[in-house]
Structures are given as structure tokens and as C-alpha cells.
Design an enzyme around this catalytic site. Structure first.
Site, PDB file in Angstrom:
ATOM      1  N   ASP A   1      28.596 -26.499  22.595  1.00  0.00           N
ATOM      2  CA  ASP A   1      27.820 -26.324  23.823  1.00  0.00           C
ATOM      3  C   ASP A   1      28.660 -25.505  24.803  1.00  0.00           C
ATOM      4  OD1 ASP A   1      26.185 -26.502  26.023  1.00  0.00           O
ATOM      5  OD2 ASP A   1      26.520 -28.639  26.382  1.00  0.00           O
TER       6      ASP A   1
ATOM      7  N   GLU B   1      18.430 -39.964  14.535  1.00  0.00           N
ATOM      8  CA  GLU B   1      18.056 -40.395  15.877  1.00  0.00           C
ATOM      9  C   GLU B   1      17.491 -39.238  16.695  1.00  0.00           C
ATOM     10  OE1 GLU B   1      19.726 -42.159  20.123  1.00  0.00           O
ATOM     11  OE2 GLU B   1      21.157 -41.557  18.577  1.00  0.00           O
TER      12      GLU B   1
ATOM     13  N   ASP C   1      28.450 -23.590  28.608  1.00  0.00           N
ATOM     14  CA  ASP C   1      27.664 -23.539  29.828  1.00  0.00           C
ATOM     15  C   ASP C   1      28.353 -22.605  30.826  1.00  0.00           C
ATOM     16  OD1 ASP C   1      26.618 -24.325  32.512  1.00  0.00           O
ATOM     17  OD2 ASP C   1      25.524 -25.819  31.334  1.00  0.00           O
TER      18      ASP C   1
END
Length: 418
Positions: free
Chosen positions: A107, A42, A109
Site C-alpha cells: 500500500d 474473510e 499513499d
């Protein structure tokens, strides 16, 4: 601080996708030597005016490249490999369309450090707070390679205030949601703070887990710089927050330290306050306390939800960040100390480099790939090296599986003859 860019223009993105975007390498990476694997992957695209398209899929490299040139996405996200092509999901029953595999992704941040990041806040980023990201890469790269045995780690700058890690080993791609959760829970020593001060640490036994000790060692090498640059303990409140994390058996130092520090703040800057506490803890045989403080202030803050969901999408490498215009480039974790976000090329910079080199290339080296004349050259070559290593391992695994299958058939045939 990183500067914001003007609006991304479709014609600029068209030039980027046509001449610079490493489409071939992206397909090689995401196919893992299997065209069907890529076809069932996807993608999502964010187009101009925030038009968002999900469940996109492509059978061939030419089809993927055509979609990039036609749609000129401002952002591309990569999702899971499904049981069938995502664009054909309406043709199968709901239960038959399932996410089967995806890279284990991490991830990180900088906004999740706002309890200890004091130089900037929110989306602002500078060289001082980027030290948190360098520490995160060094800590996690060691843990993923040494504690779990993963080999194929693709580290990518997010384009603004964070980093992504794509763990591409076959064993990582095949992890269940529960297994992904177990890996991330192992790595999550500090929860992302919701308050403005570090959370109070738990007293640990004198002997820390080897992985915690290794993480503390990595942090310790750069913690003095972090304390000095962030002025971590330079106010009364931040000093009390530090002392409040000491276990009961070391609290006797707290009142004395506070009294002397506050009486003459200039004589006791942040680094001196930290050195006093850490040396005191170690001198009392409590190295675990010093380790726990290092972890609490500088250990990577992980976004657990991104890592545990197999069907979660993550921004693709080599995207153009819509706010900064910077390219989401891969980088070498071994050289993270020399990686500076301000040095990452912007789309405008790359197009200017293309324009200035175009005439000379046409006259002298018409065969030269366009990216080799730009600041993207080193990043694409690093990515190519990563993809080559990954594909070599995939080929070796396929050969090994074929050989094992052949041996099993031979043994089976021999058994029938007997």
C-alpha cells in the site's frame, strides 16, 4: 486536483453491483481454483452510516453476489484465508481459528510523501504529485519480478491518492509474517517521514547493491521532471536540506554553492541546483551519493504494517471510493506513464453511460455485457486477462503436484513388490 463526490446512494450502488461489478472474476481470482479457499476467505463491508461488518464469508458466487445486492456496501475489504469459514469462527476454539494465507500486499499513499511533495498536501492530489506514484510502480514492479521472481502482480488504483499491489503467486500467499517482514524490509529503503523535510541519508559505500542501483536508474529517468514540477530545491531551507545530506568529503562544495545560489536565485532554479550537485558528486567518483539522493527524494514510501500482517484487510479492487466516487480500477504497470487518476471513471459517469446505452443495446445487442458499453471495459478486460493467467498457473501447479504424487505412489508400490 481530484474533486469530491456527493454521498453514495444505495440505489446507485445497487445498480453498480448488479450490472457492472465483476463478481464472477472476483470469485475466480480469490478462489484460486478451490471453492474451499474462497469459502474460508474473510471479507468486510462498510455500509451506509459507517456500519462496519467483519468476518463475512461466502460459500458460492451466488451468495457473494446476493450479499452485494442486499447490503450495497460503500466499501469492501479483503482479508486472509482462515482455517475455517470466518462466519463460523464462534463454533471453534479460539486457537483453532487462524489466518493461514493471504496475498502479499503493498500500500503506497501520497500523504507519506508530504516531506517532499510540495504541490499538494494531505488528501489533495494533482498530476504533478502523481509522478511519485508512477515512479513507485516502476521501481517496485521491477524489484518484485526480478529480485523475488514473482509473476502475478495486480496493481490497483486506490480511488483517490494511492496505489495497491496484490502479489498473488502461491509462494507469496504462503509467506509467514516473518517472511513478509523480510521482503518489505528489503524493499524499504526510505522510512515514511514524520517531518517536513527528507531525512538525512547515510553515506553508502561507492558500490551500491544492484537493486538500489536499479531503483536509482528508474528514478533518474523522471527525476528532472520531479525536481522541476515540485521545485524541490527552490528555497533556502530546501537547498540546505539537500546539501546537508552530502557526506563530509563532499561538503566543500556546500558553502560555495549556497552563496552563489542565494545571491541570484532566479539564475539557479531547482533543476540547475540539482544538476550542479549530482554532476559534482559523479565527477568525484561518488555515484553512490547521487544514487542515495535519488532514493531519498523519490523512492516509494511503504506502509510496512499493511504488508506484514497476514490478517490485515485491504480495500478490494473495483470498489467505489466514497470520497471521490472513482472506481478502484486495476492498471497495467507497463503503461503507468499514461495512467491518469482524473481519467478513472466515477460511479455517476458509469451510470450515465449505462443509461444512454441501454436502449440501443436492448434493440441491437441484447446479449452484450453491460460493462462493455462503459468506461470500465478496459479495466475489467485487463483484470480478466490477469485472472486467466493466474488460474492457468494454478492448474499447471495442480497437475504437476498430481503427477508427482502418482510417481511417488508408483515408486512406493514398486518397493513393496520388491
Amino acid at each position: 486536483p481530484l474533486t469530491m463526490c456527493a454521498e453514495l446512494l444505495p440505489e446507485e450502488l445497487a445498480t453498480y453491483y448488479k450490472r457492472l461489478y465483476p463478481t464472477h472474476l472476483m470469485v475466480q481470482w480469490l478462489s484460486y481454483r478451490s471453492p474451499a479457499y474462497f469459502a474460508n476467505r474473510e471479507f468486510s463491508m462498510t455500509l451506509h452510516d459507517d456500519i462496519y461488518l467483519r468476518f463475512l464469508s461466502y460459500n458460492y458466487e451466488s451468495e457473494f453476489r446476493g450479499a452485494l445486492l442486499d447490503r450495497r456496501p460503500e466499501k469492501i475489504d479483503i482479508g486472509a484465508v482462515y482455517s475455517c469459514r470466518p462466519r463460523d469462527r464462534a463454533t471453534v476454539s479460539g486457537g483453532a481459528f487462524q489466518a493461514k494465507e493471504k496475498e502479499l500486499v503493498i500500500d503506497i499513499d501520497l500523504t507519506d510523501y508530504d516531506g517532499v511533495r510540495l504541490c499538494c498536501s494531505d488528501a489533495r492530489v494533482c498530476s504533478k504529485c502523481w509522478l511519485f506514484m508512477r515512479i513507485a510502480v516502476q521501481v517496485l514492479d521491477r524489484a518484485l519480478r526480478c529480485d523475488f521472481g514473482f509473476r502475478h502482480l495486480l496493481w490497483v488504483y486506490s480511488g483517490r491518492r494511492g496505489i495497491h499491489c496484490w502479489i498473488c503467486d502461491r509462494t507469496a500467499r504462503q509467506l509467514s509474517a516473518n517472511a513478509r517482514t523480510a521482503v518489505i524490509e528489503y524493499l524499504s529503503l526510505v522510512r515514511r517521514p514524520g517531518d517536513k523535510q527528507p531525512q538525512q541519508g547515510q553515506q553508502q559505500p561507492p558500490k551500491c547493491h544492484p537493486s538500489v542501483a536499479a531503483a536509482a536508474d528508474a528514478i533518474r529517468r523522471q527525476f528532472d521532471d520531479l525536481v522541476r514540477q515540485q521545485d524541490l530545491f527552490g528555497t533556502k531551507d530546501r537547498t540546505r536540506a539537500l546539501l546537508a545530506q552530502l557526506p563530509e568529503d563532499l561538503r566543500s562544495v556546500a558553502d560555495t554553492a549556497v552563496a552563489s545560489w542565494l545571491a541570484d536565485p532566479d539564475a539557479y532554479p531547482s533543476l540547475k541546483r540539482w544538476k550542479t550537485i549530482s554532476k559534482f558528486a559523479v565527477s568525484r567518483g561518488r555515484q553512490d551519493v547521487e544514487q542515495q539522493l535519488l532514493i531519498q527524494y523519490a523512492y516509494p514510501r511503504l506502509d510496512v504494517g499493511v504488508s506484514t500482517g497476514v490478517n490485515h484487510l485491504l480495500k478490494a479492487p473495483f470498489c467505489v471510493h466514497p470520497k471521490t466516487g472513482r472506481i478502484c480500477v486495476p492498471f497495467d504497470p507497463a503503461a503507468v506513464d499514461s495512467f491518469e487518476p482524473d481519467s478513472v471513471p466515477t460511479l455517476a459517469q458509469l451510470l450515465a453511460e449505462l443509461s444512454s446505452a441501454s436502449a440501443q443495446q436492448q434493440q441491437q445487442k441484447p446479449h452484450l455485457m453491460a460493462y462493455k458499453s462503459t468506461s470500465l471495459k478496459a479495466s475489467i478486460e485487463l483484470f480478466a486477462k490477469f485472472v486467466d493467467s493466474l488460474r492457468a498457473d494454478e492448474a499447471q501447479a495442480a497437475d504437476g503436484a498430481a503427477a508427482a504424487g502418482a510417481a511417488l505412489r508408483d515408486a512406493s508400490n514398486g518397493g513393496e513388490i520388491l
